[in-house]
Design a protein around this motif. Structure first.
Motif, mmCIF file in Angstrom:
data_model
loop_
_atom_site.group_PDB
_atom_site.id
_atom_site.type_symbol
_atom_site.label_atom_id
_atom_site.label_comp_id
_atom_site.label_asym_id
_atom_site.label_seq_id
_atom_site.Cartn_x
_atom_site.Cartn_y
_atom_site.Cartn_z
ATOM 1 N N GLY A 105 0.832 -1.192 0.000
ATOM 2 C CA GLY A 105 0.000 0.000 0.000
ATOM 3 C C GLY A 105 0.869 1.244 0.000
ATOM 4 O O GLY A 105 2.087 1.181 0.157
ATOM 5 N N GLY A 106 0.243 2.388 -0.222
ATOM 6 C CA GLY A 106 0.970 3.652 -0.212
ATOM 7 C C GLY A 106 0.439 4.600 -1.262
ATOM 8 O O GLY A 106 -0.585 4.358 -1.898
ATOM 9 N N ARG A 107 1.153 5.679 -1.438
ATOM 10 C CA ARG A 107 0.752 6.706 -2.394
ATOM 11 C C ARG A 107 1.388 6.423 -3.742
ATOM 12 O O ARG A 107 2.548 6.051 -3.820
ATOM 13 C CB ARG A 107 1.135 8.072 -1.863
ATOM 14 N N ALA A 108 0.594 6.631 -4.807
ATOM 15 C CA ALA A 108 1.069 6.362 -6.163
ATOM 16 C C ALA A 108 0.443 7.366 -7.125
ATOM 17 O O ALA A 108 -0.337 8.221 -6.720
ATOM 18 C CB ALA A 108 0.704 4.934 -6.566
ATOM 19 N N GLY A 109 0.772 7.233 -8.374
ATOM 20 C CA GLY A 109 0.217 8.102 -9.408
ATOM 21 C C GLY A 109 0.976 9.403 -9.520
ATOM 22 O O GLY A 109 1.971 9.638 -8.823
ATOM 23 N N ARG A 110 0.508 10.246 -10.427
ATOM 24 C CA ARG A 110 1.151 11.561 -10.637
ATOM 25 C C ARG A 110 1.094 12.366 -9.341
ATOM 26 O O ARG A 110 0.020 12.573 -8.776
ATOM 27 C CB ARG A 110 0.457 12.325 -11.748
ATOM 28 N N GLY A 111 2.252 12.777 -8.897
ATOM 29 C CA GLY A 111 2.330 13.554 -7.666
ATOM 30 C C GLY A 111 1.910 12.775 -6.431
ATOM 31 O O GLY A 111 1.572 13.359 -5.428
ATOM 32 N N HIS A 112 1.928 11.471 -6.545
ATOM 33 C CA HIS A 112 1.528 10.597 -5.432
ATOM 34 C C HIS A 112 0.160 11.001 -4.891
ATOM 35 O O HIS A 112 -0.062 11.074 -3.683
ATOM 36 C CB HIS A 112 2.575 10.613 -4.326
ATOM 37 N N SER A 113 -0.758 11.250 -5.816
ATOM 38 C CA SER A 113 -2.075 11.766 -5.452
ATOM 39 C C SER A 113 -3.095 10.674 -5.128
ATOM 40 O O SER A 113 -4.200 10.977 -4.682
ATOM 41 C CB SER A 113 -2.616 12.639 -6.588
ATOM 42 N N ILE A 114 -2.739 9.431 -5.355
ATOM 43 C CA ILE A 114 -3.683 8.334 -5.120
ATOM 44 C C ILE A 114 -3.170 7.466 -3.973
ATOM 45 O O ILE A 114 -1.995 7.085 -3.955
ATOM 46 C CB ILE A 114 -3.839 7.470 -6.391
ATOM 47 N N GLU A 115 -4.055 7.166 -3.046
ATOM 48 C CA GLU A 115 -3.703 6.272 -1.939
ATOM 49 C C GLU A 115 -4.170 4.864 -2.308
ATOM 50 O O GLU A 115 -5.360 4.624 -2.521
ATOM 51 C CB GLU A 115 -4.383 6.719 -0.642
#
Length: 146
Positions: A105-115
């Motif tokens: 788990g963690g933050r992902a996507g552009r700018g880590h905008s998705i948890e």
């Protein structure tokens, strides 16, 4: 040694002990079996849509929208699961860059905008099938005695 000494020579026992020593010195076959146990548990997690310990995964948005399965859109993560035998050890996992984010788990996507929630698919110390591993070890030791 005082008293009495009994010396037994039994070719069959000697052969069994030699075979057992060989089984213990060559851990590759038993490590392969243990790896297969972990790999099977991992694959079962995808089928069950749950952790190896049985906790259901939080469904992904895509799976909810498409009435599909979580972590199964393209099947690449499941298909990438493999094991690698090392001297005295076995590794089970994926070579996909995104495999860790799904496990931990963690933050992902552009700018880590998705948890992304953790959806554990690899067994850990608590969920690994230690009984099955013990049976595999016993079977290999028994082979050394026959």
């Amino acid at each position: 040694m005082a008293g009495i000494l009994l010396h037994l020579e039994d070719g069959e026992v000697q052969r069994a002990l030699a075979a057992m020593a060989s089984a213990v010195s060559n851990l590759r076959p038993v490590m392969r079996d243990i790896g297969e146990i972990a790999l099977s548990q991992t694959q079962q997690s995808f089928e069950d849509q749950a952790t190896p310990g049985g906790e259901p995964w939080e469904p992904s948005q895509r799976a909810l929208e498409e009435s599909g399965q979580t972590l199964a859109d393209s099947g690449q993560l499941l298909d990438s699961l493999a094991m690698e035998l090392l001297p005295g050890a076995v590794l089970v996992g994926s070579n996909k860059v995104y495999a860790a984010i799904h496990q931990l788990g963690g933050r992902a996507g552009r700018g880590h905008s998705i948890e992304i929630p953790a959806r554990e698919y690899l067994p850990d110390e608590d969920s690994f099938d230690w009984r099955e591993a013990a049976r595999a070890i016993d079977a290999h030791l028994s082979e050394g005695l026959t």
